[in-house]
Each structure stands twice: as structure tokens, then as C-alpha cells.
Design an enzyme around this catalytic site. Structure first.
Site, mmCIF file in Angstrom:
data_model
loop_
_atom_site.group_PDB
_atom_site.id
_atom_site.type_symbol
_atom_site.label_atom_id
_atom_site.label_comp_id
_atom_site.label_asym_id
_atom_site.label_seq_id
_atom_site.Cartn_x
_atom_site.Cartn_y
_atom_site.Cartn_z
ATOM 1 N N HIS A 1 0.766 -1.365 0.072
ATOM 2 C CA HIS A 1 -0.084 -0.045 -0.098
ATOM 3 C C HIS A 1 0.782 1.224 -0.096
ATOM 4 O O HIS A 1 1.975 1.225 -0.576
ATOM 5 C CB HIS A 1 -0.967 0.087 1.277
ATOM 6 C CG HIS A 1 -1.733 -1.361 1.091
ATOM 7 N ND1 HIS A 1 -2.855 -1.656 0.420
ATOM 8 C CD2 HIS A 1 -1.728 -2.379 1.776
ATOM 9 C CE1 HIS A 1 -3.178 -2.732 0.707
ATOM 10 N NE2 HIS A 1 -2.733 -3.330 1.433
ATOM 11 N N GLU B 1 1.416 -11.632 5.584
ATOM 12 C CA GLU B 1 0.538 -10.744 6.406
ATOM 13 C C GLU B 1 0.968 -11.084 7.690
ATOM 14 O O GLU B 1 0.526 -12.186 8.495
ATOM 15 C CB GLU B 1 -0.955 -11.537 6.196
ATOM 16 C CG GLU B 1 -1.520 -11.188 4.790
ATOM 17 C CD GLU B 1 -2.023 -9.926 4.173
ATOM 18 O OE1 GLU B 1 -1.906 -9.175 5.463
ATOM 19 O OE2 GLU B 1 -2.622 -9.838 3.470
#
Length: 787
Positions: free
Chosen positions: A611, A746
Site C-alpha cells: 500500500h 500478512e
């Protein structure tokens, strides 16, 4: 030993020959000849083919003509492939060969014939007519020399040129004589004695990839990895010097310009080609604008805006490099819309919002100003079609003014010109995308200050190409003139004592000319995400090197900008691909030499903080994912900075937003050993722990994505005590589009209170980074690169 990718790349490029083997006219094979193509290494078993034209043997240099066997109608058929430049540009034939690296296409011009051959594509183009081949052009490497060549089917080529071909089995030679009937254009690659011989041998090459290879062979097998776009572009230019023109103004060109124009009848019809559709206003109920899509085939390109019901009216306008579409009596289906088109040939992006109460405005950010669009509604008025119209090139004028030689192009605007250079002989190529030439194929000699010859042709369905052969390396400017004309002005370079060579590694040579230049305080900045490398020399050397821009455009380096900044000399290298540089000197010169990262480092990785910028990722419990990802990567960078034998590239080192394709493209460009993307998760409040994603299982030996995922999962869970959620296969963009083993981590869940408490701890983030760092070391230890 670090493999020499660039040497291979530049050998490919410099030669512009496209394929390789080992001998010239000799037909003997000592049994130790290995070739590589289509990602495999083979031991070549046949004799080499002797090429004879009108009784004279063609010398093919490093790559002999060879026979490759292909399956044709369930039958093995042999075809003779030859190095394209050595054969076509030989004294006996005398054709011209050009190479388009991005498209992987060879262009061969001979008399009134223009042939387009695309690597591994059996469809050839002869004077805009499709011809099917049994064997396509191929990139083939001579493993012994590590040189690549473009190899093309000899029978198809020379029969197109109007030669007859006879196979001499005893001499193992293809004997060619000029055919007065000149019917080669309609011929295909018919079988001959060479085919039968190859069948009797059953196969001409032996797959050696599973055999015990020598170290040299194994090293070569890693070389090209079938990503030839950037590699072959280096073939475009082998040197560029700052020497001036050899002819003083004026020259004979001043009084004898080259003028190509369509006739008056064609000229009068040009404007009719661009008659735009008039949209009649028809009051309809307020509609909602639903979507914007791009549609294209080889010739037609258009954008389609779809609404929920019939549209009242549409207005088109232009502002700078933008096309603006206003949809009357409409509402946008969302508050705001923005989309990036990374690979679109026309636009960089599109944006839309509610411009006024009853008007939806859609803005297309164009890549240039030279585009024409026809806007019309579908029959049911629910779709707006924005059709890209090709410009027509209807005139080319090569002349001379007091500045030097110039080319005036009628029918296209300046921003659409894409120049690049070729060598042997020195040439500058000007491609005009989104154009259709009405001039057909033309060529003429000239006596200019620089220009010796000019030629033009329709390069592909939507590109006009103009090529000038020059005596010396001219600089040039491109400007727009009223009346949709473009002026390419050739000028003498504004830089001095600088030379660019790319015979092996691309190298910028600064000639000292007796000046003492202190390199001890030199500063270098690698802005690799923007493909720029900046070198600051302490001292003002304007008198020695001049200033301005060296336009290289060889597919490796686009340009080098030279300027004086606060008493320092600054060189900004604009790259086509990511390189690392080494600066050395001797008593006469300073050498700025470019290397692909894997030439210099035994370990190369790309780290991706997920991101960033306008994309915050997940957010919950006072945490923002993009910030967490970045914090972990900054800690990771501290550890990796201590490892001098690991070269690390980062997709971002600030709060910016690289697009998903940009992240994958960076890793592919660098040819990283593996790619690691760092993320954090969000789901329900009960979900917690660590998981690592990979693309798909693989049975390949060595490092794979699934093996890499196992290493990272185990390292992180063991180090920070999160729940082990295991490794998972996921069809994620950065995993799907990277060419090397890749994982997406993650770390923890922003939605879970236990994980949130950990993520708010700097110690946790630092320990996670340390675990990722140790996993990187373990991966390289377990699966060494061998470089």
C-alpha cells in the site's frame, strides 16, 4: 561468478543479428556445439549449412547457418535458419535490416520488398500482406560464446527477394541464384532436400538440459530467461561520440531537397478522413454513468463509456494533454472515480466526477497531443464510443536551413515522435505512432551536413517509420509547426569530450583532455524507481564537457543530461532499465560503466512495503496498514544495510503509492532472486496470527515460492509468537506478475485486539523485521544462487 547478462544483452543488440552459432562457411561440427532457444539448451548434431549466392559463399561470422526441426502437420520437418544481418546485409544480397526490441521484430528492406518477422511467430508480413511460415524467426544463443543472434528461415527470405534455392546434400549447402521471374513474394517456405535430410537424422538437436553440463553451459542456461524485450533493445546502438558534422554548411542538400508528397487528388481527400460524427441533442431522463472501458484490436482503439439509460448529449473538448468528455443530464454512479492505465498506448489514466448538477465530466490524461478522437453514441444512446483516429502522413521534406539538415513531416504533431538510434551504419529512427503513411515505401540518397540517406515505410498498422543514415552522430530537436506539421532539426551536439559505448557493458566515457578531475568526493544517487542515476562531480567542467542532453535512445539508456549546479557538474542518466554503475578512471578518461544488478551481486532482492500514498490499506483500532508495513520495512532495512553482499531494492521508501504493476515490473526489471511484500491483515475480531501467501505449488528444483513461504512463515511465527495460520496459495497481483519466487506476508490482524496490542509495540515490529531478515539469509543459504 557473476554472469555477464549485459555482455550477452549488448552483443545481441550491437550485432542486430538475433541468433547465434559457431563458425562461418565451414559445414563441419566437432560435436561440442551447444545452442539455446525457447528456454532450453541443446547439443547441435547436424553439420553447419554452407550458404552460396551466385557462386559466392556468405560468411556468417560467429553464427553458422543451422537446421532446426519443427513439427509441421504431425511430421518433423527441417528448416535452415541463418543470422539475419550477416546474410541479408551481405555483399551478395545487400538488403537492409532493422530491429525493434520492444516488439521483438526484425524488418528487412530489399528493393520493393518490406518484410516483418516477429520472434516465435509463424505469421510474417510482406508488403503488408500476411504469409504463414513453417518455422518462425528465433532468438538463438551460441552457448560457447554466450552470444545471441536473430535467426530467420533462409528459404522464405531469399525467395521473397526473388532468388531460387537449391539444396546440395553432398556439400550440405543452400545454393541461391537470382530468379528473373521475381515471384518470391508469393512463395512460402516449401520443403527441399534439406528437409528430407533433417528427417533422416530424426532430430538435429539433442536436449542436454537434463544431462551433466559443464559449468559454462550451466551458467549460460540461466542467461536470457526468455525476457528479451529489454535485452535486445541494447542492440540498437554500439557507440555515440560528440564529434561534429564532417560537412560544412551549406551542402548540396540546400539546393536539392528530398520532397515526398501525395498527389493533389489524395491530398484533397485527407480532411474527409477526419469528419467527426455530430451528436444530436435529445432530451432523455437523467442517467447514471456506470463504467469506462478500453477496447482494442490490432488496428482499432476506442474507449467506451456506458450509462444506465439513454444519454441526452455529449460534448468533447481538449485542454493541454487531456481529452474532456462532458455528459449532459447525467450523474456519476460514484462520488469520484480514478483509474490508472499502466499499459494503455493512448492514456495514462482517467478521472471522473460530478462537474455540475447535471453534468458528469470524464477526463482522459493523454500520452501526447497528436491524437484525434471521433466521439459518437451507440444506437440506443446508452454508450459513448470514443474512437482513436490515426493521423495521416501525407508529406515528408528533407531540406537544409542555416541550422543544418531538417525533416519536415506533414500530418502529425511533434509530441508523437519516438526517436532511437541504430549503428553500423549510424542511423536515427523516428517512429510516428498512431499514424498511417500515405506515402508507401520510399527512399532517397542525400548530400546533407549529416544525412546521407532517408527512407520511410509503414512500420506496422499504426506506426510510420522514418530512418536517416548519417555521417557522424547528430543531435536533434523536435518541434511542432502550425498546420499539423513536425520539424526534426538536426544540430551539432552541445556536449564535448563525451563518448557512449555499449559493445559490452553500456559505458559513458568522459575524456579528461589533460584536466585533473578529483573523484574522491563524487556523489551518486540511484533513483531506481524513476529509472534515473545521478552523478555529481565536484567542480565546474562546463568548458570541458559542455551542457545539454545526450540523446542516446538505444533501449538501454535513453539520455544523459549534463548541467552545472552550484559549481558542480551533474550527470543525470535516464535509464530504460534499472542498472547499477561503477566509476573508474585512467590517466585519459573517466569510465561510468552500467551493470545489471546480478552482474555485481550474488544476492538481489526486492522488498515491497504494501500500500502507501493514496492507498492506506486496512485501518482499524487506531492503526493504518500502510504505516505498519512501512515501519516494519524500515527496521528490516537497518538489518539488510549491514549485508554488503545482498543488493536490496525497495518499491517505496516514503509514503508514495507505486501501482501493483509498477511493483512487479520493478522486480522483473531488476531480475531479483526473490520478491517479498510486507502487509498486515484485517477480517473479524476473532481472526489473528500470521500467514504467508505464494502463487501456486511448484515441483521445480531450487528455490520456489512455496519453499520461500515456508521459510518466512516459520521464521516469523517462531520469533514473535503469533498464531501460525500457515502458508496459503493466493492469486494476488504482485505474486502473479513477478517472474521470480515471490511471497506476500500478512504479519498480523488490525481487527483483533491481541494482534493490535502487538502491532502498537515498536519491539514487536522490530522483532518481525529481524525475523524477515533471518528468513532472507536462510533462503539464500538453503538455495544459493551460484553466482
Amino acid at each position: 561468478m557473476i554472469r555477464k547478462i549485459i555482455t550477452t544483452v549488448l552483443t545481441i543488440t550491437i550485432m542486430l543479428n538475433l541468433f547465434s552459432v559457431n563458425a562461418s562457411a565451414e559445414t563441419t561440427n566437432n560435436g561440442k556445439f551447444f545452442i539455446k532457444y525457447d528456454g532450453q539448451i541443446y547439443k547441435y548434431k547436424n553439420r553447419f549449412v554452407k550458404l552460396v549466392v551466385d557462386g559466392k559463399v556468405i560468411e556468417t561470422g560467429d553464427m553458422p547457418a543451422i537446421v532446426i526441426t519443427e513439427d509441421v502437420n504431425d511430421k518433423k520437418v527441417g528448416r535452415t535458419l541463418v543470422p539475419v544481418r550477416e546474410v541479408c546485409e551481405s555483399e551478395q544480397i545487400g538488403a537492409k535490416v532493422d530491429w525493434n526490441g520492444p516488439k521483438q521484430e526484425a524488418y528487412i528492406s530489399y528493393e520493393d520488398k518490406f518484410i516483418v518477422l516477429k520472434i516465435n511467430d509463424k505469421k510474417a508480413i510482406v508488403n503488408n500482406k500476411e504469409v504463414m511460415l513453417d518455422v518462425p524467426a528465433k532468438l538463438i544463443q551460441n552457448v560457447n560464446t554466450k552470444k545471441w543472434k536473430t535467426m530467420v528461415p533462409i528459404r522464405f527470405i531469399v525467395e521473397t527477394f526473388g532468388y531460387e534455392v537449391n539444396w546440395n546434400g553432398e556439400e550440405y549447402s543452400a545454393e541461391m541464384t537470382k530468379n528473373s521471374n521475381q515471384q518470391g513474394e508469393d512463395n512460402t517456405d516449401e520443403q527441399s532436400g534439406e528437409d528430407d535430410q533433417s528427417e533422416n537424422d530424426q532430430t538435429d538437436v539433442e536436449d542436454t538440459n537434463k544431462d551433466n553440463e559443464t559449468d559454462e553451459d550451466s551458467e549460460s542456461s540461466e542467461d536470457q530467461n526468455s525476457n528479451n524485450d529489454s535485452d535486445n533493445e541494447g542492440e540498437l546502438l554500439d557507440s555515440l561520440e560528440s564529434s561534429g558534422a564532417k560537412n560544412e554548411l551549406p551542402t548540396e542538400l540546400k539546393n536539392n531537397p528530398v520532397v515526398w508528397m501525395v498527389d493533389d487528388n489524395v491530398l484533397s481527400k485527407i480532411n474527409d478522413r477526419y469528419t467527426e460524427t455530430t451528436i444530436a441533442r435529445k432530451l432523455c431522463p437523467t442517467t447514471k454513468v456506470k463504467s469506462i472501458e478500453y477496447e482494442s484490436d490490432k488496428v482499432n482503439k476506442k474507449f467506451v463509456i456506458e450509462a444506465s439509460s439513454p444519454i441526452t448529449d455529449v460534448k468533447k473538448s481538449y485542454w493541454k494533454n487531456r481529452l474532456i468528455i462532458d455528459v449532459d443530464n447525467s450523474k456519476w454512479d460514484m462520488d469520484k472515480y480514478e483509474k490508472t492505465f499502466d499499459d494503455n498506448p493512448i492514456i495514462t489514466g482517467v478521472r471522473s466526477s460530478q462537474f455540475a448538477d447535471t453534468i458528469t465530466r470524464i477526463v482522459f490524461d493523454l500520452k501526447g497531443e497528436g491524437y484525434k478522437f471521433n466521439v459518437y453514441l451507440s444506437e440506443d444512446r446508452k454508450k459513448i464510443n470514443i474512437e482513436v483516429q490515426n493521423n495521416s502522413i501525407y508529406g515528408i521534406h528533407l531540406g537544409q536551413n542555416d541550422k543544418g539538415d531538417y525533416i519536415k513531416i506533414l500530418g502529425v504533431k511533434a509530441p508523437d515522435v519516438k526517436p532511437f538510434r541504430l549503428s553500423n551504419p549510424d542511423r536515427i529512427v523516428f517512429d510516428l505512432p498512431n499514424t498511417e503513411s500515405l506515402l508507401s515505401t520510399r527512399s532517397s540518397t542525400a548530400e546533407g551536413q549529416y544525412v546521407k540517406e532517408i527512407r520511410t515505410a509503414q512500420f506496422d498498422e499504426t506506426t510510420t517509420r522514418i530512418v536517416i543514415e548519417t555521417d557522424g552522430q547528430a543531435d536533434y530537436t523536435i518541434s511542432e509547426e502550425s498546420g499539423s506539421a513536425t520539424i526534426i532539426q538536426l544540430i551539432e551536439p552541445s556536449y564535448n569530450n563525451i563518448k557512449y559505448i555499449n559493445y559490452y557493458n553500456p559505458t559513458i566515457v568522459l575524456q579528461k583532455n589533460g584536466n585533473a578531475i578529483n573523484l574522491s568526493n563524487i556523489k551518486c544517487t540511484d533513483d531506481y524507481t524513476n529509472r534515473k542515476y545521478i552523478i555529481q562531480l565536484p567542480g565546474d567542467y562546463k568548458e570541458l564537457f559542455g551542457n545539454g542532453t545526450i540523446r542516446i535512445n538505444d533501449g538501454i539508456i535513453n539520455s544523459v543530461d549534463i548541467k552545472n549546479d552550484k559549481g558542480n557538474t551533474v550527470l543525470t542518466i535516464d535509464e530504460n532499465s534499472v542498472y547499477d554503475y561503477r566509476i573508474t578512471e585512467d590517466k585519459d578518461n573517466i569510465y561510468i560503466k552500467a551493470f545489471k544488478p546480478k552482474e555485481l551481486y550474488s544476492k538481489v532482492i526486492v522488498i515491497d512495503p504494501g500500500h502507501g500514498g493514496k492507498d492506506p490499506g486496512a485501518s482499524d483500532n487506531g492503526l493504518i496498514e500502510k504505516e505498519l508495513n512501512f515501519d516494519i520495512v524500515l527496521y528490516l532495512k537497518e538489518y539488510l544495510d549491514k549485508e554488503k553482499d545482498i543488493k536490496v531494492y525497495y518499491t517505496r521508501l516514503d509514503d508514495s503509492y507505486p501501482t501493483l504493476p509498477e511493483r512487479a515490473n520493478l522486480a522483473n526489471d531488476i531480475e531479483a532472486d526473490f520478491f517479498v511484500s510486507v502487509h498486515n491483515n484485517w477480517y473479524t475480531s476473532s481472526a489473528h496470527g500470521t500467514e504467508v501467501y505464494y502463487l501456486a505449488p511448484s515441483s521445480k528444483p531450487g528455490m520456489t515460492s512455496i519453499k520461500l513461504a515456508e521459510i518466512f512463515q516459520k521464521a516469523i511465527v517462531s520469533a514473535v509468537g503469533t498464531k501460525d495460520r500457515g502458508i496459503k496459495s493466493g492469486n494476488l497481483s504482485v505474486l502473479r506478475n513477478t517472474d521470480m519466487p515471490a511471497v506476500l506476508i500478512e504479519v498480523a490482524f488490525l481487527s483483533n485486539p491481541t494482534d493490535v496490542a502487538k502491532l502498537k509495540s515498536e519491539t514487536f515490529k522490530k522483532n518481525t523485521a529481524n525475523a524477515i531478515y533471518k528468513a532472507i539469509l536462510e533462503a539464500f543459504k538453503k538455495y544459493p544462487t551460484g553466482r
